[in-house]
Design an enzyme around this catalytic site. Structure first.
Site, short mmCIF file in Angstrom:
data_model
loop_
_atom_site.label_atom_id
_atom_site.label_comp_id
_atom_site.label_asym_id
_atom_site.label_seq_id
_atom_site.Cartn_x
_atom_site.Cartn_y
_atom_site.Cartn_z
N ASP A 18 -20.19 -17.58 -61.94
CA ASP A 18 -21.20 -16.91 -62.85
C ASP A 18 -20.92 -15.42 -63.19
O ASP A 18 -20.15 -14.82 -62.26
CB ASP A 18 -22.48 -17.10 -62.49
CG ASP A 18 -23.43 -16.23 -63.17
OD1 ASP A 18 -23.78 -16.39 -64.39
OD2 ASP A 18 -24.27 -15.57 -62.63
N ASP A 26 -26.41 -17.20 -59.67
CA ASP A 26 -27.72 -16.84 -58.96
C ASP A 26 -28.76 -17.85 -58.60
O ASP A 26 -28.60 -19.17 -59.52
CB ASP A 26 -28.48 -15.74 -59.89
CG ASP A 26 -28.65 -16.10 -61.23
OD1 ASP A 26 -29.74 -16.87 -61.11
OD2 ASP A 26 -28.25 -15.64 -62.07
P1 ADP Z 1 -24.29 -15.07 -67.15
O1 ADP Z 1 -24.21 -16.60 -66.97
O2 ADP Z 1 -23.17 -14.28 -67.27
O3 ADP Z 1 -25.00 -14.78 -65.71
P2 ADP Z 1 -26.68 -15.55 -68.28
O4 ADP Z 1 -26.38 -16.93 -68.78
O5 ADP Z 1 -27.69 -15.61 -66.99
O6 ADP Z 1 -25.58 -14.76 -68.24
O7 ADP Z 1 -27.40 -14.57 -69.45
C1 ADP Z 1 -26.74 -14.42 -70.64
C2 ADP Z 1 -27.20 -13.33 -71.33
O8 ADP Z 1 -28.33 -13.95 -71.81
C3 ADP Z 1 -27.63 -12.04 -70.84
O9 ADP Z 1 -26.29 -11.25 -70.91
C4 ADP Z 1 -28.56 -11.52 -71.76
O10 ADP Z 1 -28.00 -10.98 -72.94
C5 ADP Z 1 -29.29 -12.71 -72.20
N1 ADP Z 1 -30.59 -12.96 -71.43
C6 ADP Z 1 -30.83 -14.04 -70.80
N2 ADP Z 1 -32.12 -14.20 -70.37
C7 ADP Z 1 -32.58 -12.81 -70.63
C8 ADP Z 1 -33.84 -12.29 -70.52
N3 ADP Z 1 -35.08 -12.58 -69.69
N4 ADP Z 1 -33.87 -11.12 -70.81
C9 ADP Z 1 -32.94 -10.41 -71.79
N5 ADP Z 1 -31.65 -10.97 -71.90
C10 ADP Z 1 -31.48 -12.17 -71.54
MG MG Z 2 -26.11 -15.14 -64.05
#
Ligand code: ADP
Ligand code: MG
Length: 626
Positions: free
Chosen positions: A310, A505
């Protein structure tokens, strides 16, 4: 029969077998062979009887174990007058179950260490005085005094000017970390400096340490597929043994040959070698802060060929800083931040927590959000001050507003983007920097050395962001714009070509972690330590523990296999020697004893596996310093 009774019975049987053998030898040496035989017989009979009861029990459960060989060899030796050999086998068998207890105890030592440190009481400030309170009476907000040498009882933050914490028992990190006022202290670490005050942020049962303890207990209860494999092999081994014994008897007409073969074949502690090696591997990994939930995930971990990482919070630091706030609809930057942060108070996403922290740092007061709906990993919807707010990834927000078309602010290197909408209109974007973790490149190189052939990135972020952040890392492919379901699909597709490990995570990536052969959750903050979906939890918030974890798993599995193959191989050689008359029953029994002890000691080597490149920690434990 409970544990204590079983242990007592085992000790008693060992005592009888030992006394019988020694007393018999004494009679024999003083020229009373008839008495010697009687005493040897008396020493064997109770052991054999207990063994037969045990075998009857496991047969009724449909399990065929190698215990049968031990029973056969003792009864054959008694029948054909080889009472000394029978006495040696009896001692060996009862001694073997003892050795088992010892080896398992050693193998579990490291994990038991984790458990034995759980504090029962804490010292709480109350009206200017101090009181001792039981752990489960501590409530968030309580001010606790942590004395020198105390184990931090609950998660909290430091309320004195500074604190020195030793987390070595949890993470294997040798240097104590210095925490300043306000920093998060992880429960389970030890106060290595002067006494300090801690403000509890969690109850004991929701604290990191409680999660770790639950995990360790769970790991201790599990049984490995390889242990079952050894059970399955035992049927084949049993058949081969009996065949060789009868063949020797048939061709020579001498039943003593058959007795000798059976005696050599008695592989009591051999089958223990597998669980001992695997449990020792679990213990060893725990020492380095890699909590593997049992022998089964350990074995799976030893075999993986594909790794999916991730991005946010795994490959990157996960505590992004706001670089700029672009307004699209005339709303001021502070207002955009305030709406976003107020709503994000409801989310556990690392980006959400960073936004909340940034707003508080700017002194913005955050009203409580209402009617919150979160799409984990995508964004959050809710009401702030009677206005409809959406915060999340660009696509997530763009799909829900009228004025989104083409609003893409420029991204600087190492950045991510959060969109904010108020009352159905895109209010603005927050550009945030989220740099790679230190040592990410080295970690990938080490993983390749470990034989991981495919390393992929799975992120919910935009492809431009993912490309830029991971430039130069040499990933095999990048999958961007994924929802949590999209990550699950990616895992399932990759599983068609080989066993997959997914690192993410424990909250947003839970479905993908569960779908993988081995799911690894980063960082055991709060109760996330017991993240159900994960097979492995990294207690340290450091992605560079993955490679050492895999290395330990591989070596432990290797040692287990080696023990089984060497032990059975040597036994078969011994059996052949006995069949051809080169070993008497007594010699055979002694030889087998030596083989068994050697094999168990070999299995315990797994306790000393030291993975490469771990003894020089480059940065301090991040989980403890945030
Ligand atoms: P990754 O897969 O890289 O860990 P996530 O899928 O967890 O990223 O999140 C992708 C994007 O979604 C973040 O970079 C953010 O822009 C947005 N995002 C997700 N949940 C939230 C939240 N609760 N508040 C703000 N932004 C969020
Ligand atoms: Mg993540």
């Amino acid at each position: 029969m409970d544990h204590l009774q079983t242990d007592r019975l085992k000790t008693l049987l060992l005592g009888i077998a030992l006394t019988g053998l020694i007393l018999g030898l004494a009679f024999y040496a003083t020229g009373r062979p008839d008495l010697a035989t009687t005493v040897w017989f008396a020493g064997v009979a109770p052991v054999l009887a207990a063994l037969v009861v045990e075998i009857a029990r496991s047969l009724s459960r449909g399990e065929v174990g190698l215990d049968i060989v031990a029973a056969l060899s003792m009864s054959a030796a008694l029948t054909f007058g080889e009472t000394l050999a029978a006495a040696v086998v009896a001692l060996m068998y009862s001694g073997g179950t003892f050795l088992e207890g010892f080896a398992e105890g050693r193998a579990r030592a490291e994990m038991r260490n984790l458990l034995s440190r759980v504090p029962r009481m804490a010292t709480r400030h109350l009206n200017g005085g101090l009181q001792e309170v039981p752990l489960d009476e501590i409530a968030p907000g309580d001010r606790l005094l942590i004395r020198q040498g105390d184990v931090v009882p609950v998660d909290g933050h430091v309320a004195s000017a500074s604190a020195f914490l030793d987390t070595s028992a949890l993470t294997g990190e040798s240097l104590p970390v210095r925490l300043d006022r306000g920093a998060d202290a992880m429960s389970g670490s030890t106060n290595a400096g002067e006494a300090f005050d801690l403000i509890a942020t969690h109850e004991a049962k929701d604290s990191t340490y409680a999660g770790i303890v639950r995990l360790v207990e769970q790991a201790q209860r599990s049984k490995a597929p390889m242990a079952r494999l050894a059970d399955r092999w035992s049927l084949g081994f049993l058949a081969v043994t009996v065949a060789i014994a009868f063949a020797a008897w048939w061709f020579t007409g001498d039943p003593i040959r058959a007795v000798a073969v059976l005696v050599v074949a008695t592989p009591c502690p051999l089958i223990l070698a597998v669980p001992v090696a695997l449990v020792a591997g679990l213990s060893r990994a725990a020492h380095f802060g890699v909590l593997i939930k049992g022998a089964k995930p350990l074995e799976a971990m030893a075999r993986i060929s594909t790794l999916i990482l991730d991005k946010t919070g795994t490959l990157t630091d996960g505590r992004p800083q706001i670089v700029s706030i672009d307004s699209h609809d005339g709303m001021g930057a502070d207002d955009i931040l305030r709406f976003a942060a107020a709503l994000d108070q409801a989310s556990k996403h690392p980006v959400a927590q960073a936004i909340v922290a940034a707003a508080k740092a700017r002194g913005l007061s955050l009203p409580a959000p209402e009617d919150v709906v979160e799409m984990p990993g995508e964004g959050v919807l809710g009401r702030i001050d009677a206005r409809q707010v959406i915060v999340g990834g660009e696509d997530f927000v763009a799909q829900r507003v009228a004025n989104a078309a083409g609003e893409h602010p420029q991204l600087a290197a190492g950045s991510l983007m959060v969109a904010v909408a108020v009352d159905g209109r895109l209010a603005g974007h927050m550009v945030m920097s989220d740099p790679l973790r230190a040592g990410a490149g080295e970690m990938l190189a080490r993983l390749r050395e470990q034989g991981i052939t495919r390393i992929l990135l799975a992120t919910g972020d935009r492809v431009e962001v993912a490309d830029r952040v991971t430039q130069g890392l040499g990933l095999d492919s990048i999958h961007a714009g994924l929802t949590p379901d999209g990550k699950v699909n990616l895992v399932l597709v990759e599983r068609q070509t080989g066993p997959v490990m997914m690192v993410g995570d424990g909250v947003n990536d839970a479905p993908a972690l569960a779908a993988a052969d081995v799911g690894v959750a980063m960082g055991a903050r709060g109760a996330a330590a017991s993240a159900d979906a994960a097979d492995v939890v990294l207690l340290v918030d450091r992605v560079d523990r993955i490679a050492p974890g895999i290395e330990i798993a591989r070596r432990a599995r290797q040692i287990a296999l080696q023990s089984v193959v060497a032990g059975i191989g040597l036994s078969v050689l011994g059996m052949i020697a006995a069949a051809f008359g080169y070993l008497s029953p007594v010699q055979g029994a002694l030889l087998q004893e030596v083989i068994d002890v050697a094999v168990i000691l070999n299995a315990l080597r797994a306790l000393r596996i030291s993975p490469s490149g771990i003894d020089a920690p480059k940065n301090q434990i991040e989980g403890a310093t945030t």
